[in-house]
Design an enzyme around this catalytic site. Sequence first.
Site, PDB file in Angstrom:
ATOM      1  N   TYR A  74       0.849  -1.196   0.000  1.00 48.17           N
ATOM      2  CA  TYR A  74       0.000   0.000   0.000  1.00 48.17           C
ATOM      3  C   TYR A  74       0.879   1.238   0.000  1.00 48.17           C
ATOM      4  CZ  TYR A  74      -4.975  -0.765   0.135  1.00 48.17           C
ATOM      5  OH  TYR A  74      -6.263  -1.006  -0.235  1.00 48.17           O
ATOM      6  N   GLU A  76      -0.599   4.828  -0.383  1.00 51.12           N
ATOM      7  CA  GLU A  76      -1.368   6.055  -0.595  1.00 51.12           C
ATOM      8  C   GLU A  76      -0.541   7.265  -0.222  1.00 51.12           C
ATOM      9  OE1 GLU A  76      -4.503   3.610   0.989  1.00 51.12           O
ATOM     10  OE2 GLU A  76      -5.903   5.236   0.447  1.00 51.12           O
ATOM     11  N   ASP A 251      -7.309  14.324 -23.883  1.00 50.69           N
ATOM     12  CA  ASP A 251      -7.242  12.894 -23.583  1.00 50.69           C
ATOM     13  C   ASP A 251      -6.560  12.242 -24.783  1.00 50.69           C
ATOM     14  OD1 ASP A 251      -7.670  10.196 -23.332  1.00 50.69           O
ATOM     15  OD2 ASP A 251      -9.747  10.374 -22.691  1.00 50.69           O
ATOM     16  N   THR A 280      -3.999   6.658 -21.317  1.00 48.56           N
ATOM     17  CA  THR A 280      -3.754   5.317 -20.809  1.00 48.56           C
ATOM     18  C   THR A 280      -2.341   4.961 -21.241  1.00 48.56           C
ATOM     19  OG1 THR A 280      -4.756   4.440 -22.814  1.00 48.56           O
ATOM     20  CG2 THR A 280      -6.138   4.481 -20.850  1.00 48.56           C
ATOM     21  N   LYS A 283      -2.293   1.447 -24.821  1.00 47.35           N
ATOM     22  CA  LYS A 283      -2.769   1.406 -26.204  1.00 47.35           C
ATOM     23  C   LYS A 283      -1.562   1.566 -27.139  1.00 47.35           C
ATOM     24  CE  LYS A 283      -7.459   2.968 -25.159  1.00 47.35           C
ATOM     25  NZ  LYS A 283      -7.548   3.595 -23.843  1.00 47.35           N
ATOM     26  N   ARG A 289      -1.525  -1.965 -18.536  1.00 48.80           N
ATOM     27  CA  ARG A 289      -2.833  -1.307 -18.441  1.00 48.80           C
ATOM     28  C   ARG A 289      -2.774  -0.295 -17.311  1.00 48.80           C
ATOM     29  NH1 ARG A 289      -6.317  -3.881 -21.618  1.00 48.80           N
ATOM     30  NH2 ARG A 289      -7.897  -2.383 -21.026  1.00 48.80           N
TER      31      ARG A 289
HETATM   32  N1  DSN Z   1     -12.017   1.065 -24.505  1.00 56.50           N
HETATM   33  C1  DSN Z   1     -11.156   2.017 -25.144  1.00 56.50           C
HETATM   34  C2  DSN Z   1     -11.221   1.941 -26.622  1.00 56.50           C
HETATM   35  O1  DSN Z   1     -11.439   0.865 -27.130  1.00 56.50           O
HETATM   36  O2  DSN Z   1     -11.042   2.935 -27.297  1.00 56.50           O
HETATM   37  C3  DSN Z   1     -11.378   3.387 -24.681  1.00 56.50           C
HETATM   38  O3  DSN Z   1     -11.705   3.394 -23.335  1.00 56.50           O
END
Ligand code: DSN
Length: 488
Positions: A74, A76, A251, A280, A283, A289
């Site tokens: 932990y 925090e 974003d 994120t 991607k 993730r």
């Molecule tokens: N789930 C993602 C996507 O496929 O674009 C975005 O959150």
Amino acid sequence: MTDSPSSQSADLARRTSEAYDAALEVIAAVEPRVAEATRAELADQRASLKLIASENYASPAVLLTMGTWFSDKYAEGTIGHRFYAGCQNVDTVEALAAEHARELFGAEYAYAQPHSGIDANLVAFWSILAHRVESPALEKHAVKNVNELTEADWEELRHDLGNQRMLGMSLDAGGHLTHGFRPNISGKMFHQRSYGTDPETGLLDYDRVREAAREFRPLILVAGYSAYPRRIDFAKMREIADEVDATLMVDMAHFAGLVAGKVFTGNEDPVPHAHVVTTTTHKSLRGPRGGLVLATEEFAPSVDRGCPMVLGGPLSHVMAAKAVALAEARQQSFRDYAQRIADNAKSLADGFLSRGAKLVTGGTDNHIVLLDVTSFGLTGRQAESALLDAGVVTNRNSVPSDPNGAWYTSGIRFGTPALTTRGFGHDEFDRVAELVVDVLSSTTPKTTSAGAPSKATYTLEDGVVERTRAASAELLDKHPLYPGLELT
Ligand code: DSN
């Protein structure tokens, strides 16, 4: 992996295989079905054409970093200022993740704790509210935190916090759920309005965004997308935000890899133009993730309050993996990879166009290709399922002003990051376009009992599944996933 900076030598790949075998044996001793599903998942990922625009394959280094005892801690608080004892090693990895992120993106401040994209966006929303609404109220009442406000003053502040406006891209134009869509918390926290795209071209129309901003006067102008196949001029978006005294939040979850790899530079790079940038890490950035927030110095103190504002204990094992992935993304090989993602998207789009298919905006200049499947007489749902039957993994997606709504949809979204990681290039993506067009041309909607074409069910011509799977296998065998990783 062909394109990964962590491509392994034969000896290291052999020892990694042994390590995974041993790990799966340990897991199987407790719950063999999990070990089995883990093996099956690798086999499935190896055997399918992964074209989901938001997915990728992380390197063995990133994957291995996630499976450690950092998970048990932990932590925090913030780096060097934790609410638990013994966080010195978590401090090390969080500081490394933040340092790599700042260096990679040229950001003034980076916060590596968000567990996901929605968490990163929540941190951004609340940090903007804290900076723009809460701080001036505390200053006005000459107190340091909300606990010191009188009940009446707190009521007034709560009312103000809950009455702010957000302007973001509409879902059917390619925006994201968290950009103010009503079923998401963002659409409940904020009075929301959205901007779309030009009905003729499908392109973002900055004059319309400006018009909407002038009329609506949002606190937050959100730029970014998950299904828009084009680049954005973030300098223009900042100009619009400044004109109406809005905070520009970008974003970049989908295209962070293209920013990291310097494919998007100048006005197409959000970092120098936005107040707050979220992403994120899994991607196009090809990490674990998770989420990440970048901010200017001005917003850094409020972003730094992400925990406890909206986050619980950080996932230390994932922050460690973010540090590894961001270190990978700082290498020249990642820049080459990012450029290939964009080049391959063009090859895929050209492959579709040359075979008569219809694309939203007529093409792409990022990693996404959005195919309008109505010209095949199909809904997105039918196309997605038919492609999956043939081993092509995609997801259905709305097109602007979609006649089939958000469930059935009229589009299929394709993305090139994952197969580019496997080493696919121009010829392979052209062949993928050929296979997709073949499957969709061989799919026919069934007729409902009322005599109308079904939006969900379909029939596939005999032989198309077999020939697509055989052709895919040929492509995939030439570009193995995790080459040298052999499980017994
Ligand atoms: N789930 C993602 C996507 O496929 O674009 C975005 O959150």
